[in-house]
Design a protein around this motif. Structure first.
Motif, PDB file in Angstrom:
ATOM      1  N   THR C 241      15.059  -7.605 -29.891  1.00 19.54           N
ATOM      2  CA  THR C 241      13.533  -8.193 -29.719  1.00 19.54           C
ATOM      3  C   THR C 241      13.642  -9.863 -30.075  1.00 19.54           C
ATOM      4  O   THR C 241      13.196 -10.422 -29.288  1.00 19.54           O
ATOM      5  CB  THR C 241      12.591  -7.655 -30.847  1.00 19.54           C
ATOM      6  N   VAL C 244      15.905 -11.187 -27.130  1.00 20.04           N
ATOM      7  CA  VAL C 244      15.038 -11.324 -25.748  1.00 20.04           C
ATOM      8  C   VAL C 244      13.774 -12.355 -25.835  1.00 20.04           C
ATOM      9  O   VAL C 244      13.806 -13.073 -24.835  1.00 20.04           O
ATOM     10  CB  VAL C 244      14.562  -9.856 -25.641  1.00 20.04           C
ATOM     11  N   GLY C 281       5.608  -5.370 -30.672  1.00 20.24           N
ATOM     12  CA  GLY C 281       5.704  -4.766 -29.701  1.00 20.24           C
ATOM     13  C   GLY C 281       5.129  -5.252 -28.289  1.00 20.24           C
ATOM     14  O   GLY C 281       5.713  -5.366 -27.248  1.00 20.24           O
ATOM     15  N   VAL C 282       3.916  -5.761 -28.491  1.00 23.32           N
ATOM     16  CA  VAL C 282       3.324  -6.257 -27.233  1.00 23.32           C
ATOM     17  C   VAL C 282       4.014  -7.736 -26.889  1.00 23.32           C
ATOM     18  O   VAL C 282       4.167  -7.813 -25.645  1.00 23.32           O
ATOM     19  CB  VAL C 282       1.665  -6.882 -27.825  1.00 23.32           C
ATOM     20  N   LEU C 284       7.211  -8.323 -27.285  1.00 24.46           N
ATOM     21  CA  LEU C 284       8.573  -7.591 -26.578  1.00 24.46           C
ATOM     22  C   LEU C 284       7.942  -7.230 -25.126  1.00 24.46           C
ATOM     23  O   LEU C 284       8.758  -7.732 -24.142  1.00 24.46           O
ATOM     24  CB  LEU C 284       8.918  -6.496 -27.133  1.00 24.46           C
ATOM     25  N   VAL C 285       7.038  -6.549 -24.857  1.00 22.46           N
ATOM     26  CA  VAL C 285       6.746  -6.021 -23.558  1.00 22.46           C
ATOM     27  C   VAL C 285       6.385  -7.249 -22.472  1.00 22.46           C
ATOM     28  O   VAL C 285       6.747  -7.430 -21.413  1.00 22.46           O
ATOM     29  CB  VAL C 285       5.504  -5.178 -23.492  1.00 22.46           C
ATOM     30  N   VAL C 288       9.552  -9.386 -21.674  1.00 23.92           N
ATOM     31  CA  VAL C 288      10.229  -8.715 -20.491  1.00 23.92           C
ATOM     32  C   VAL C 288       9.784  -8.813 -19.275  1.00 23.92           C
ATOM     33  O   VAL C 288      10.345  -9.004 -18.249  1.00 23.92           O
ATOM     34  CB  VAL C 288      10.836  -7.247 -21.267  1.00 23.92           C
ATOM     35  N   LEU C 289       8.479  -8.705 -19.308  1.00 18.46           N
ATOM     36  CA  LEU C 289       7.764  -8.370 -18.071  1.00 18.46           C
ATOM     37  C   LEU C 289       7.369  -9.825 -17.475  1.00 18.46           C
ATOM     38  O   LEU C 289       7.515  -9.957 -16.329  1.00 18.46           O
ATOM     39  CB  LEU C 289       6.379  -7.599 -17.911  1.00 18.46           C
TER      40      LEU C 289
END
Lengths: 290, 238, 317
Positions: C241, C244, C281-282, C284-285, C288-289
């Protein structure tokens, strides 16, 4: 004794197969590595638990409600995130990116559940009588679990085998470009695979909640086992996932019986590593099929 | 029969940063065989992918059967009667021959009649009937090509796009293939044929287009192009 | 071998920052500050080591927890029997050796297979250690006489500096060119004569040295070794994480990612650990997006675009 073990192994294996089949449906069609899959089962388990505890809804009703909720979750995730991702990136990047996104989703789902419901394990009692036949004694809940898994997997197989849409999904697993060429609406098929894949994970969770305590972090081990199974059966291979699930279930049961529960994980991961190193295409996969 | 089944006007397309087609305009007559020739990398496969709806049009206009199809997706084009038989055949290797045929009739217009359509094709191509239970991945190259074309015919197309069908086939299989193309043409299906095999292609074609670096360089009756000095030099090695 | 001159700047800079961090920060910060700084610096060491293989070649490894755990385990086994420094070095080399051993077969598979396989190997090693410990009747081991927090902190700073320099040299040397060629197109890289297999296994081995030492320092901090905690897959996932979030094509991105997430963690962890993980988590999402090149990569691109626009007469396509 042997019969008893085989039966326990089969019930465990049937649930593993159900989880692996749904995981494979998502991976096979879209190449998305859903490491939040077990968390969807957790969501299904909580739905089943709370419905029973708060509203006296029996679990067999939850077997319909839990998949509906998790299926809706799958629909929203696909529409909101993965449709765009799949349009933008291709090849190995899809798998890498999806892994990270699902990891993020998994963190959010697990910890939201923990915030909402605390980490306390929760359980309820239903179908907890013992049934004896042919020298085997099993709890009703295990028997129901086996029956639900068999019916659900059977329905998926029948759909894939006999329906033209099922044929379309199997075509999509083999070759996306060729599927578009024959007129399969790829976006619709992806949506469908997301909904069904997530719904089956929710169903598995509702079933599991009958005989295992529900916690926010119960999904992780199921995700891991799901991946072990689909690697064994070959990524994207639905029949392989069913056989792989039963193999892992039996192996686990036999391993615990022979060596004690401590070695369960060592055994599963050992087999898993050996298979990946020796036959990365899976036990039943063709070489170069991927 | 007269009229044009397909009209392209100034089509631009490509992959990412790479621009392949720079304003392709052409009209394909209804009926008969239209050849598309050109050297490697000229954009022939790209053009067929654009017509089949697998690659978006960036600029320009695509009219099929007198209807605007520029932004239609691949599934709609199959439904409207465009079928592509792609380069490299792309049969489904884990499907049996029969399943490959049935999936070819996925589009709603023919879906309900898929079993009888398959039966018709079995009559036309007995080898497929013989192998109906065999996995397509285990067929020979020539048989896979036959299957790929038969799969395309399952959707009862009006316009059949054939991309390099003779690639990798034995001389005997190539001869069979060209006979098959002529038979299909006789059933009234319009065929658009991309081929390396320029001489045989021009011999069975009515019209031809020469694509060079993403543009139409030459067009005309196939017989005239066969006699054209530039074509003879560049593509026939004469 | 003499380092090329263009390494000198960043390496010198890293040295200065490390010296400042090692000797100035302890005077300024209290106990709490040192604890925070140690955590941060250990994460920096971990992410820098991770990019050498996974950032540059694209082989995303979930195996880092195994190297941290193995280092910690060797360190606790040799604790008291060998000099402290020797134990640290042994921890690092054991992990490196482990990576070389498993790297050969693991790196034969690619993409998702590699990701899942490294997770499987890490879990296998974890359960192996748990079973060994259980058969010895041990359920966690205590350490007595661990170094002072300040000393652990200084060692962690040194380790992070080493990890940073390794990642930097690996990125900008011929070795790094080979690694990144593997990421772009492994088959083509092999055909141009790059010895792909050696590079991958070598990078895997190198990337495992530092986490072994980190594991040793981690148990020095707590004075306690517990396999479930030291081999946690969560650790590998947090490293990913961070890398990224920052961007993992160079050492700078992971540095920024580690900083960002550590500060976030510090703000939230004590009061609301779950909320912290949800936000993680948010993030990371979202990254990535929406920012696939990470914070650092995106920032560099933006800046480059702006400076290009400043050049008169040049148009962007």
């Amino acid at each position: 004794m042997i019969a008893q073990l085989v039966f326990v192994g089969l019930t465990t294996g049937a649930i593993y197969a159900l989880i692996a089949v749904s995981l494979n449906l998502i991976y096979g069609t879209m190449r998305l590595l859903n490491i939040g899959h077990g968390d969807m089962a957790m969501v299904g388990a909580y739905i089943s638990f709370w419905l029973f505890t708060l509203a006296d809804v029996p679990p067999y009703v939850s077997f319909l409600i839990a998949p509906a909720v998790s299926g809706l979750f799958g629909l929203l995730l696909y529409r909101g995130m993965f449709a765009g991702l799949l349009r933008r990136v291709q090849g190995d990047a899809v798998e890498g990116s999806s892994l990270l996104v699902f990891f993020g989703i998994s963190m959010v789902v697990q910890n939201s559940a923990s915030l909402l419901f605390s980490g306390t394990p929760r359980a309820y009692r239903y179908f907890d009588g013992i049934v004896e036949f042919g020298g085997i004694a099993v709890t009703e809940s295990r028997l129901v679990a086996l029956a639900v898994a068999v019916v659900a997997i059977g329905a998926v197989l029948a759909f894939l085998k006999f329906s033209i849409w099922g044929l379309g999904v199997r075509a999509l697993i083999q070759n996306r470009a060729a599927s578009a060429i024959v007129g399969i609406n790829v976006d619709f098929a992806f949506t469908f695979a997301s909904v069904v894949g997530f719904a089956l994970a929710g169903l598995a969770g509702a079933v599991i909640s009958m005989y295992q305590a529900v916690t926010p972090f119960m999904g992780g081990p199921y995700t891991t086992v799901g991946f072990v199974v689909i690697i064994l059966g070959g990524l994207g291979n639905i029949n392989g996932a069913i056989i792989g699930g039963l193999v892992v279930g039996l192996l686990e049961t036999a391993g615990i019986a022979l060596t004690g529960p401590n070695f369960r994980d060592l055994l599963i991961y050992g087999v898993f590593i050996a298979v990946l190193m020796l036959r990365p295409q899976g036990l039943f996969g063709r070489k170069g099929a991927h | 029969m007269s009229g044009h089944i397909l009209e392209l006007d100034g089509i631009h397309a490509g992959y990412g940063e790479v621009r392949v087609l720079h304003g392709v305009s052409l009209k394909v007559r209804t009926g008969g065989v239209t050849a598309l020739i050109g050297s490697n990398g000229a954009g022939k496969t790209t053009l067929l992918r654009v017509i089949a709806g697998l690659l978006p049009v960036r600029r320009g206009n695509l009219v099929y059967d007198y209807r605007e199809f520029t932004d239609a997706d691949a599934a709609h084009r199959v439904e409207a009667g465009i079928a592509l038989v792609p380069e490299g055949r792309m049969v489904f290797p884990d499907f049996t021959v029969e399943e490959n045929l049935l999936i070819g009739a996925f589009t709603p217009r023919v879906r309900a009649r898929r079993v009888e359509l398959a039966a018709t094709l079995y009559d036309r191509y007995p080898i497929l009937k013989e192998r109906r239970r065999q996995l397509a991945g285990t067929l020979s190259g020539g048989q896979q090509q036959l299957l790929a074309i038969a799969r395309g015919l399952m959707s009862e197309p009006k316009l059949l796009l054939l991309d390099e069908p003779s690639l990798g086939l034995s001389p005997q299989a190539v001869a069979d293939l060209f006979r098959m193309i002529e038979e299909i043409r006789a059933t009234g299906v319009t065929i658009m044929l991309v081929e390396q095999n320029v001489r045989s292609t021009l011999e069975i074609s009515d019209t031809a287009f020469v694509l060079e670096t993403g543009e139409i360089a030459l067009s005309g009756r196939a017989a005239d192009l066969l006699a054209d000095d530039r074509v003879r030099q560049a593509y026939l090695g004469l | 071998m003499k380092a090329p001159s263009w390494f000198a700047g960043p390496i010198g800079g890293a040295l200065v920052v490390a010296l400042l961090a090692a000797f100035v920060v302890p005077g300024m910060a209290g106990d709490y500050g040192i604890e925070f700084a140690t955590t941060l610096v250990l994460w920096i060491a971990l992410v820098q080591s991770w990019v050498i293989l996974s950032g540059y070649t694209g082989y995303v490894s979930l195996g880092h927890a195994a190297f941290v755990g193995a280092g910690a385990y060797v360190f606790i086994l040799t604790w008291g029997a060998v000099p402290f420094w020797f134990g640290l070095v042994a921890a690092g080399f054991t992990s490196g050796l482990l990576a070389l051993i498993v790297g050969g077969p693991c790196l034969r598979v690619r993409g998702p297979y590699f990701v899942i396989l490294t997770l499987g190997v890490a879990e296998f090693v974890k359960y192996a250690v748990i079973n060994i410990e259980a058969s010895l009747g041990k359920f966690g081991r205590l350490m007595i006489g661990t170094p002072e927090p300040v000393d652990i902190y200084r060692m962690a700073v040194g380790l992070a500096a080493i990890a940073f320099v390794m990642a930097l040299v690996a990125r900008y040397s011929r070795f790094g060119v080979g690694l990144r060629a593997i990421r772009e197109n492994e088959v083509a890289a092999e055909m141009t004569g790059i010895r792909v297999r050696w590079l991958k296994v070598g990078a895997f081995g190198l990337s495992a040295l530092v986490p072994g030492v980190v594991g040793a320092l981690m148990i020095c901090r707590t004075g306690y070794f517990e396999p479930l905690q030291m081999f946690s897959p969560q650790l590998s996932l947090t490293i990913i994480t961070m890398c990224v979030a920052g961007g993992s094509d160079n050492p700078w991105g992971p540095l920024i990612g580690a900083l960002f997430l550590n500060i976030l963690s510090e703000l939230l962890w004590d009061s609301a650990p779950e909320l912290y993980t949800v936000i993680l988590g948010v993030v990371l999402v979202f990254v990535v997006l929406r920012m696939p090149e990470g914070i650092y990569g995106t920032a560099v691109k933006r800046l480059a675009r702006r400076s290009r626009k400043a050049v008169p007469g040049e148009t962007t396509p």
